[in-house]
Design a protein around this motif. Structure first.
Motif, PDB file in Angstrom:
ATOM      1  N   GLN A   1     -86.147 -35.311   4.947  1.00 40.56           N
ATOM      2  CA  GLN A   1     -85.788 -35.508   6.355  1.00 40.56           C
ATOM      3  C   GLN A   1     -85.737 -34.167   7.088  1.00 40.56           C
ATOM      4  O   GLN A   1     -84.766 -33.827   7.733  1.00 40.56           O
ATOM      5  N   ARG A   2     -86.852 -33.411   6.954  1.00 41.10           N
ATOM      6  CA  ARG A   2     -86.927 -32.085   7.559  1.00 41.10           C
ATOM      7  C   ARG A   2     -88.382 -31.797   7.929  1.00 41.10           C
ATOM      8  O   ARG A   2     -89.109 -31.148   7.186  1.00 41.10           O
ATOM      9  N   PHE A   3     -88.813 -32.324   9.101  1.00 39.58           N
ATOM     10  CA  PHE A   3     -90.198 -32.156   9.518  1.00 39.58           C
ATOM     11  C   PHE A   3     -90.310 -32.250  11.039  1.00 39.58           C
ATOM     12  O   PHE A   3     -89.331 -32.512  11.724  1.00 39.58           O
ATOM     13  N   VAL A   4     -91.514 -32.038  11.546  1.00 43.36           N
ATOM     14  CA  VAL A   4     -91.756 -32.081  12.983  1.00 43.36           C
ATOM     15  C   VAL A   4     -92.958 -32.991  13.261  1.00 43.36           C
ATOM     16  O   VAL A   4     -93.910 -33.022  12.482  1.00 43.36           O
ATOM     17  N   PHE A   5     -92.865 -33.764  14.331  1.00 45.30           N
ATOM     18  CA  PHE A   5     -93.984 -34.572  14.810  1.00 45.30           C
ATOM     19  C   PHE A   5     -94.522 -33.905  16.065  1.00 45.30           C
ATOM     20  O   PHE A   5     -93.764 -33.594  16.983  1.00 45.30           O
TER      21      PHE A   5
ATOM     22  N   GLU B   1     -92.879 -31.707  20.959  1.00 37.83           N
ATOM     23  CA  GLU B   1     -92.602 -32.040  19.568  1.00 37.83           C
ATOM     24  C   GLU B   1     -91.347 -32.883  19.457  1.00 37.83           C
ATOM     25  O   GLU B   1     -90.547 -32.971  20.387  1.00 37.83           O
ATOM     26  N   MET B   2     -91.205 -33.490  18.289  1.00 36.44           N
ATOM     27  CA  MET B   2     -89.965 -34.147  17.896  1.00 36.44           C
ATOM     28  C   MET B   2     -89.609 -33.545  16.544  1.00 36.44           C
ATOM     29  O   MET B   2     -90.328 -33.723  15.564  1.00 36.44           O
ATOM     30  N   LYS B   3     -88.521 -32.794  16.515  1.00 30.28           N
ATOM     31  CA  LYS B   3     -88.086 -32.091  15.302  1.00 30.28           C
ATOM     32  C   LYS B   3     -86.975 -32.911  14.640  1.00 30.28           C
ATOM     33  O   LYS B   3     -85.976 -33.241  15.274  1.00 30.28           O
TER      34      LYS B   3
ATOM     35  N   ASP C   1     -79.281 -33.685  10.146  1.00 30.32           N
ATOM     36  CA  ASP C   1     -78.138 -33.795  11.051  1.00 30.32           C
ATOM     37  C   ASP C   1     -78.481 -33.768  12.537  1.00 30.32           C
ATOM     38  O   ASP C   1     -77.605 -33.969  13.370  1.00 30.32           O
ATOM     39  N   LYS C   2     -79.768 -33.558  12.899  1.00 32.87           N
ATOM     40  CA  LYS C   2     -80.106 -33.502  14.320  1.00 32.87           C
ATOM     41  C   LYS C   2     -81.578 -33.845  14.537  1.00 32.87           C
ATOM     42  O   LYS C   2     -82.436 -33.434  13.766  1.00 32.87           O
ATOM     43  N   ILE C   3     -81.833 -34.586  15.610  1.00 28.98           N
ATOM     44  CA  ILE C   3     -83.206 -34.856  16.045  1.00 28.98           C
ATOM     45  C   ILE C   3     -83.345 -34.295  17.452  1.00 28.98           C
ATOM     46  O   ILE C   3     -82.567 -34.649  18.344  1.00 28.98           O
TER      47      ILE C   3
ATOM     48  N   ILE D   1     -91.304 -27.922   8.769  1.00 28.97           N
ATOM     49  CA  ILE D   1     -90.619 -27.013   9.699  1.00 28.97           C
ATOM     50  C   ILE D   1     -90.763 -25.602   9.156  1.00 28.97           C
ATOM     51  O   ILE D   1     -90.383 -25.324   8.026  1.00 28.97           O
ATOM     52  N   LYS D   2     -91.334 -24.747   9.957  1.00 24.49           N
ATOM     53  CA  LYS D   2     -91.543 -23.361   9.549  1.00 24.49           C
ATOM     54  C   LYS D   2     -90.243 -22.586   9.747  1.00 24.49           C
ATOM     55  O   LYS D   2     -89.624 -22.660  10.807  1.00 24.49           O
ATOM     56  N   GLU D   3     -89.841 -21.863   8.716  1.00 30.53           N
ATOM     57  CA  GLU D   3     -88.638 -21.043   8.805  1.00 30.53           C
ATOM     58  C   GLU D   3     -88.952 -19.791   9.614  1.00 30.53           C
ATOM     59  O   GLU D   3     -89.982 -19.159   9.406  1.00 30.53           O
ATOM     60  N   LYS D   4     -88.065 -19.487  10.547  1.00 32.62           N
ATOM     61  CA  LYS D   4     -88.261 -18.270  11.322  1.00 32.62           C
ATOM     62  C   LYS D   4     -87.748 -17.082  10.516  1.00 32.62           C
ATOM     63  O   LYS D   4     -86.619 -17.090  10.038  1.00 32.62           O
TER      64      LYS D   4
END
Length: 170
Positions: free
Chosen positions: A43-47, A67-69, A73-75, A163-166
């Motif tokens: 449950q950690r991705f982006v559309f 996007e929809m991230k 715990d958060k969308i 999701i790319k880590e900054k």
């Protein structure tokens, strides 16, 4: 006679071993790590939408970065909306698909053709969204449909990504 039969049996055994080796190698190849599948399971991705499909208009390419991230715990939703509202929200300046949700239900199931079917429903009435249904396919392509309480539904074709880590600068 017997020598020929013996040689034929050996060749047959070698061919069987080769076939089993190929099948085993293929099976292991298919079970290699799939970072996108792992991120969807976690449950950690982006559309990211490519095409918007409004209900009463023709489809359009999406310009700009929307996007929809999705995290546990958060969308965070930032998507374009084209359609008709059945009632006006006085004083609302953000679009109907520009919000964050922290209280939501998230259910997954297996769909047709091996897709992951994800249904997201807000638990609190902070948005006009009734539910969002996301179909994610093995190649990363995805289809999102959004149903509202007081607006026309809308759909998107796009893709999902990890999701790319900054990286922090030192």
């Amino acid at each position: 006679g017997y020598k020929n039969l013996f040689v034929m049996k050996k060749i047959f055994l070698i061919v069987q071993l080769l076939i089993l080796t190929i099948i085993a190698a293929t099976g292991q190849e298919n079970q290699k790590a799939n970072p996108l599948k792992d991120s969807i399971d976690a449950q950690r991705f982006v559309f990211v939408p490519r095409t918007v499909l409004p209900q009463s208009m023709s489809s359009r390419m999406v310009n700009g970065y929307y996007e929809m991230k999705i995290t546990k715990d958060k969308i965070t939703v930032y998507l374009p909306y084209i359609g008709r509202a059945y009632s006006a929200n006085i004083g609302q300046t953000a679009g109907p698909l520009d919000f964050e949700m922290t209280d939501f239900s998230y259910t997954t199931s297996k769909g047709k053709k091996g897709s992951d079917e994800i249904v997201i429903k807000p638990n609190v009435n902070t948005t006009d969204v009734r539910d969002m249904r996301l179909s994610v396919y093995d190649n990363g392509s995805a289809y999102l449909s959004v149903n509202f309480n007081s607006r026309q539904p809308i759909s998107f074709n796009g893709y999902t990504d990890t999701i790319k880590e900054k990286k922090e600068k030192k």
